[in-house]
Design a protein around this motif. Structure first.
Motif, PDB file in Angstrom:
ATOM      1  N   VAL B 534       0.842  -1.205   0.000  1.00  0.00           N
ATOM      2  CA  VAL B 534       0.000   0.000   0.000  1.00  0.00           C
ATOM      3  C   VAL B 534       0.876   1.253   0.000  1.00  0.00           C
ATOM      4  N   LEU B 535       1.843   1.262   0.888  1.00  0.00           N
ATOM      5  CA  LEU B 535       2.703   2.434   1.009  1.00  0.00           C
ATOM      6  C   LEU B 535       3.556   2.671  -0.238  1.00  0.00           C
ATOM      7  N   ARG B 538       1.503   4.594  -2.667  1.00  0.00           N
ATOM      8  CA  ARG B 538       1.351   6.007  -2.290  1.00  0.00           C
ATOM      9  C   ARG B 538       2.626   6.778  -2.650  1.00  0.00           C
ATOM     10  N   ASN B 539       3.762   6.188  -2.329  1.00  0.00           N
ATOM     11  CA  ASN B 539       5.017   6.888  -2.589  1.00  0.00           C
ATOM     12  C   ASN B 539       5.287   7.010  -4.079  1.00  0.00           C
ATOM     13  N   VAL B 542       3.196   9.887  -5.350  1.00  0.00           N
ATOM     14  CA  VAL B 542       3.743  11.177  -4.915  1.00  0.00           C
ATOM     15  C   VAL B 542       5.049  11.463  -5.651  1.00  0.00           C
ATOM     16  N   TRP B 543       5.826  10.425  -5.953  1.00  0.00           N
ATOM     17  CA  TRP B 543       7.058  10.662  -6.699  1.00  0.00           C
ATOM     18  C   TRP B 543       6.737  11.259  -8.076  1.00  0.00           C
ATOM     19  N   ALA B 652      -3.229  13.030  -5.437  1.00  0.00           N
ATOM     20  CA  ALA B 652      -2.649  11.917  -4.660  1.00  0.00           C
ATOM     21  C   ALA B 652      -3.714  11.248  -3.796  1.00  0.00           C
ATOM     22  N   ALA B 653      -4.511  12.083  -3.109  1.00  0.00           N
ATOM     23  CA  ALA B 653      -5.524  11.518  -2.198  1.00  0.00           C
ATOM     24  C   ALA B 653      -6.522  10.650  -2.957  1.00  0.00           C
ATOM     25  N   MET B 656      -4.997   7.344  -4.149  1.00  0.00           N
ATOM     26  CA  MET B 656      -4.714   6.407  -3.061  1.00  0.00           C
ATOM     27  C   MET B 656      -5.979   5.704  -2.569  1.00  0.00           C
ATOM     28  N   GLN B 657      -7.124   6.076  -3.119  1.00  0.00           N
ATOM     29  CA  GLN B 657      -8.372   5.414  -2.711  1.00  0.00           C
ATOM     30  C   GLN B 657      -8.398   3.963  -3.205  1.00  0.00           C
TER      31      GLN B 657
END
Lengths: 416, 663
Positions: B534-535, B538-539, B542-543, B652-653, B656-657
């Motif tokens: 998951v992380l 996300r990263n 964002v990258w 991003a938000a 990430m859903q």
């Protein structure tokens, strides 16, 4: 928008939750985190090491002349292996386990399998992971059925990835790539202040809470659960396991994937407050269809280095008596093929080490009569679920719900 | 006997009465003819049913009106019950009518079942509305996503035209040229590092002048930017979901084999010919001979690795729909013997510059082949005597499980996870009917009710590659080269190009690097959507978003403002529209409450409370001493850069859903 009271409440609640100070009333992934992380088990810890791909030649049958003849490049003699008795020995890389054997704390079970064996990686792994052939996919693995009985949400931790073994609907083991803070540090949006970052995280958390309920029991539900589990567990486990480990020099944890996983396992062993009792590790590369001698030596050296440091840490922490390490693999391998490798077989060996283990050979090495013309063993002596039965009882839990399918097994008395 | 004659005479008399007389008799009760009720076309679904009579199975077209099977002639619908009843009486003494009665009864029975088939399990043609939501389903599943512009275009042209566009192959000369550049050394012609390495590492005519990273970069390049998303998706499906092969087993003398393997996947995707694909696998140096050990499989010392996976993954699968094994260990041993007889041969070659290089190849070695007949699928109706790999292939494609196993993979990769035995058999029959040519099968699937049924939506987990490439295609945000200023030469040079950046920071992080599968089973999407992944996602998002926006504008031709802010209403009302646009772009349905949180994020600042504010409960300070301060989101060009930072936060938000991970 300004009047959204729930937002302020949520901010307060999250702040309180992340400080670990209070149990608040909102339903959020952080709720009761600290309380839920405290286990009430007996403190014993089971480390399961999956040698994925089918590894049988960690055990060396030494004195079967026919065996040596059939395996000219991959077999070992008594002189270049680690003899256990007049019959067989350990692969020369496994010095840490040999040390356990020498102190009477290594149990060796040959020919561990299950009825109607399957030689496909996928199917055999599936059977080892589910612990049954009766249940459908939705019932997950026996690792998750074990941790279902544990109070702590960190009762089970996988440092070897996610798979069926740790999949389940009731308190399944949490999977972490690492326990290092940097390894799961979340990247922030560049140009945003730290307060903006916090605002974004809060917004995202609120969105999770306010998302539409996922349909039950399908992929959507699974993915959502994984994200919720992560959100709930990151902070807690990070804080619980960040104490430095005791000095075990000159031994060190190898800087390999498996070495780091063992180091993280040691940190969980040390962090008694979170009540971890089941740790899953995995090492791969054992599907040695070619060039087995070199590949296996490299693989088992890697495993030995990690386990050696883990065992040393357990001694340093005074937890050796509480620790039991069990290796598993989906099947044994055949006699040598034309490419100095081996193909898929049936039942394979299981090794059990720990301070409470009654050392010895629990099932004899396979005889030539038990070998097919293709060089794998058509028989099995011990149902793998029987061994885990004993381990689960050692941890203080009921093996019945973990392995609900009836199977034939005589208690061996490996532990206790 | 007399009674029988009486009955027979009655029947004959009844038949002898002219229809008009009967009509006249009935006509007494009839009033004026009622106008025919018009059909509700949304209830009309055309399906195909299979009916077996004796030893012959035939397909028949049936029209469902609601749940009722029948036949359409022009605009008239005749229920099957009516057709059947026409033959019922005559069937007792008319042989032809009896036959027809039996046939129509069987069609009625099968049709009833088909017409009552739930939408998410029906391959009958979809005739519902086709809008942007439906277009996104097609592009997310049969490509790697699409831009809002393409989605809007598809919604305008409709389902059939969209499917035609998706399946139309467009030539890719620029990508072909890029491929030669990339696979040589991993760099493109406009990459500053290309100059210094070009002639050192890529001598013309040297087949092994190949970098595996470059081969992967070509794959990313086409998935990301080509208009042939369907074909690259299909190639990836064959790579991942059938037999996966990894280039990590190749040494420097074998590097060319990766190029050949990828070319094989692309040929299969282009032709859609699955039989030919497996035939080519049998000769594939990387896949068969190195990755699955075929080069060391000889008659006197067999290695059964390839034989096992050929069946387990490539064709029949280990177990049938009845849960029983399809083949035994003995079958595999026999099949391995049939596949035996390859050898690895190495030789020196000259490249076009006259330099010598070594390359190794697979070659048939008759002396290493196990002689004589072998028997496979022993004791089953598909038992066959074989000698060579071609024989095994033929016998395997005669086995019904081959189509069923392929149908299972196709259904769960492209439709939904709910298929039962019946649906698998039905799709398998389609595959067999098309002689394993997959394009007609995919066309039918793309236009089926199951594809667009509400119960099918967001039920399939995207692979990491679909997530990563899809994000680029959905948003239009590029990944650009990283450059530095070379002070010695006074020029800008590339420190890592766009493909290196994409692989290192996104794809590798997510656990799925094409051509480097963890095992022959490929990647497990469910596992890669697990807690530990998951992380990294996300990263990775964002990258991508953290690339410098000025650099994106200057060197990537991309502007956040142009892309996301054009056409937004005035400040104060822009935030909800922007949130809706991004949610639609990423195909993430949001609840009203979720939208409200994002609008709040855009329209408010999160500021530190003063000491006096902290003491005042009406100021809304939280436990961390912060509060919200209204600051309207202003998307217009004169506003400062903060808006773009907030915009990236919102993207991003939403990405990430949970819904973004599903298609």
């Amino acid at each position: 928008m300004k009047g959204r009271v729930s937002r302020r409440d949520f901010l307060r609640a999250v702040s309180a939750g992340t400080c670990g100070a209070a149990i608040h009333t909102l339903t959020s992934p952080y709720e009761n985190m600290v309380a839920l992380a405290q286990g009430a088990g007996n403190g014993r810890v089971f480390v399961l090491v999956n040698l994925a791909g089918g590894c049988s030649h960690n055990i060396v049958p030494i004195y079967h002349g026919a065996y040596r003849d059939e395996n000219p490049t991959i077999s070992y003699s008594e002189a270049d292996s680690l003899p256990l008795n007049a019959e067989q020995g350990l692969h020369p890389s496994l010095t840490a386990l040999k040390a356990c054997w020498d102190t009477g704390r290594l149990a060796v079970c040959n020919l561990v399998g299950y009825p109607n064996p399957n030689r496909s990686h996928d199917e055999s792994t599936d059977i080892w992971h589910r612990g049954t052939r009766l249940m459908g996919a939705s019932n997950g693995g026996w690792g998750a059925r074990l941790t279902c009985q544990m109070n702590s949400i960190f009762g089970g931790v996988s440092l070897g990835g996610s798979n069926v073994l740790i999949t389940g609907d009731c308190n399944p083991p949490r999977a972490f790539a690492s326990l290092d803070q940097n390894a799961f540090g979340e990247r922030g949006i560049s140009g945003a202040s730290s307060r903006d970052q916090a605002f974004l995280r809060i917004t995202r958390d609120q969105m999770n809470i306010d998302s539409a309920p996922p349909p039950a029991a399908d992929n959507y539900w699974y993915v959502r659960t994984q994200a919720d589990n992560l959100a709930a567990s990151l902070t807690t486990i990070k804080n619980a396991t960040n104490q430095p480990l005791p000095d075990i020099s000159p031994i060190t944890f190898p800087n390999t994937g498996f070495g780091r996983a063992c180091q993280n396992a040691a940190r969980l062993l040390q962090a008694t407050a979170i009540g971890t009792q089941f740790i899953y590790l995995q090492d791969g590369g054992y599907d040695t269809h070619a060039g087995e001698r070199t590949a296996l030596a490299n693989n088992l050296t890697r495993v030995n280095g990690g386990l050696n440091a883990l065992i040393a840490t357990a001694f340093a922490l005074g937890r050796w008596q509480d620790l039991v390490i069990v290796t598993m693999t989906e099947f044994c391998r055949t006699f040598e093929n034309g490419s100095q490798g081996t193909d898929h077989g049936h039942a394979g060996p299981v090794l059990i080490a720990g301070g409470a283990v009654n050392g010895g050979i629990y099932a004899p090495a396979p005889t030539p009569a038990e070998t097919t013309s293709q060089g794998y063993y058509h028989n099995y002596h011990i149902d793998f679920r029987g061994i885990f039965h004993e381990v689960i009882q050692f941890l203080g839990y009921d093996p019945g719900p973990v392995f609900p399918e009836a199977f034939s097994y005589t208690r061996l008395g490996i532990l206790g | 006997m007399i009674k029988k004659i009486f009955v027979l005479l009655s029947c004959v008399l009844l038949l002898a009465i002219p229809d008009s007389a009967l009509a006249a008799k009935k006509g007494k009760k009839k009033g004026p003819k009622k106008p025919k009720k018009e059909l509700d076309l949304s209830k009309v679904v055309k399906v195909q049913v299979q009916v077996t009579q004796g030893k012959v199975t035939k397909s028949y077209d049936v029209t469902c009106y609601g749940n009722e099977p029948g036949q359409m002639k022009g605009k008239n619908f005749t229920p099957m019950s009516k057709v059947v009843s026409q033959y019922k009486g005559r069937a007792r003494f008319d042989k032809k009518a009896k036959k027809k009665y039996a046939l129509y009864r069987a069609i009625q029975k099968a049709g009833k079942e088909e017409c009552n088939q739930p939408g998410h399990l029906s391959l009958a043609p979809y005739n519902g509305a086709f809008g942007e939501a439906e277009a996104r389903i097609l592009y997310d599943r049969f490509s790697f996503g699409a831009s809002p512009e393409l989605i809007a275009h598809s919604a305008r042209i409709g389902l059939e035209a969209t499917v035609n566009e998706i399946m139309a192959y467009k030539s890719e000369p620029q990508f072909d040229a890029d491929e030669i550049e990339l696979r040589c050394d991993g760099y493109l012609a406009d990459d500053s590092r290309n100059e210094s390495f070009m002639f050192d590492e890529c001598p013309p005519g040297n087949r092994n002048a190949v970098r595996d990273t470059g081969v992967r970069f070509d794959i990313y390049n086409r998935m990301w930017r080509s208009n042939n998303g369907y074909y690259h998706k299909l190639a990836h499906f064959l790579h991942d979901e059938r037999m996966a092969a990894g280039s990590n087993v190749l040494n420097s003398t074998d590097r060319y084999a990766l190029v050949d393997h990828v070319a094989m996947l692309r040929r299969a995707a282009a032709s859609g010919d699955y039989i030919q694909f497996m035939r080519e696998w049998n000769d594939d140096y990387l896949g068969h001979l190195v990755w699955l050990d075929g080069r060391s499989n000889s008659g006197d010392s067999p290695n059964e690795n390839y034989a096992r996976e050929f069946w387990e993954l490539g064709t029949v699968g280990p177990t049938g729909l009845d849960g029983l094994p399809v083949y035994s260990d003995l079958d595999i041993a026999q099949s391995a013997l049939a596949f035996s007889g390859w050898i690895r041969e190495c030789a020196d070659f000259l490249d076009s510059l006259g330099n010598e290089y070594e390359a190794c190849f697979g070659a048939k070695a008759p002396l290493r082949h196990a002689p004589g007949a072998k028997t496979i699928f022993i004791g089953t109706p598909w038992q066959a005597t074989v000698d060579t790999d071609a024989d095994v292939l033929n016998a395997t494609f005669n086995h019904p499980r081959t189509a069923e196993h392929l149908a299972e993979d196709i259904w769960k990769e492209f439709i939904n996870p709910y298929a039962r035995e019946k649906e698998i058999r039905q799709l398998a029959q389609l595959i067999r009917d098309s002689n394993y040519k997959l394009h007609p099968v995919f066309r039918k699937i793309m236009m089926s009710r199951a594809m667009f049924d509400q119960k099918s939506r967001k039920t399939l987990i995207k692979s990491p590659i679909e997530m990563a490439i899809g994000f680029l295609r959905h948003t239009g945000i590029p990944v650009i080269d990283s450059i530095y200023f070379d002070e010695d030469d006074g020029v800008y040079r590339t420190s890592s190009n766009r493909f290196e950046n994409l692989e290192w920071n996104v794809i590798d992080e997510l656990g799925e690097i094409p051509t480097l599968p963890p095992t022959v089973f490929g990647w497990n999407e469910r596992r890669l959507a697990g807690e530990q992944w998951v992380l990294p996602w996300r990263n990775a998002v964002v990258w991508i978003l953290n690339q410098d926006s000025d650099d994106l504008e200057e060197r990537g031709g991309f502007s956040y403002r142009t892309r996301f802010f054009s056409g937004l209403p005035a400040a104060g009302t822009a935030a909800p529209v922007l949130v809706d646009n991004i949610a639609a772009m990423l195909n993430v349905p949001l609840t009203d409450a979720q939208k409200a949180h994002l609008v709040q994020f855009l329209d408010y600042d999160y500021v530190q409370c003063s000491n006096s504010e902290k003491q005042d409960p009406t100021k809304g300070c939280d436990a961390d001493g912060n509060r919200l301060k209204y600051r309207v989101f202003d998307p217009h060009p004169e506003s400062d850069d903060v808006n773009v930072t907030d915009l990236r936060g919102v993207i991003a938000a939403i990405a990430m859903q949970t819904a973004y991970r599903l298609k």
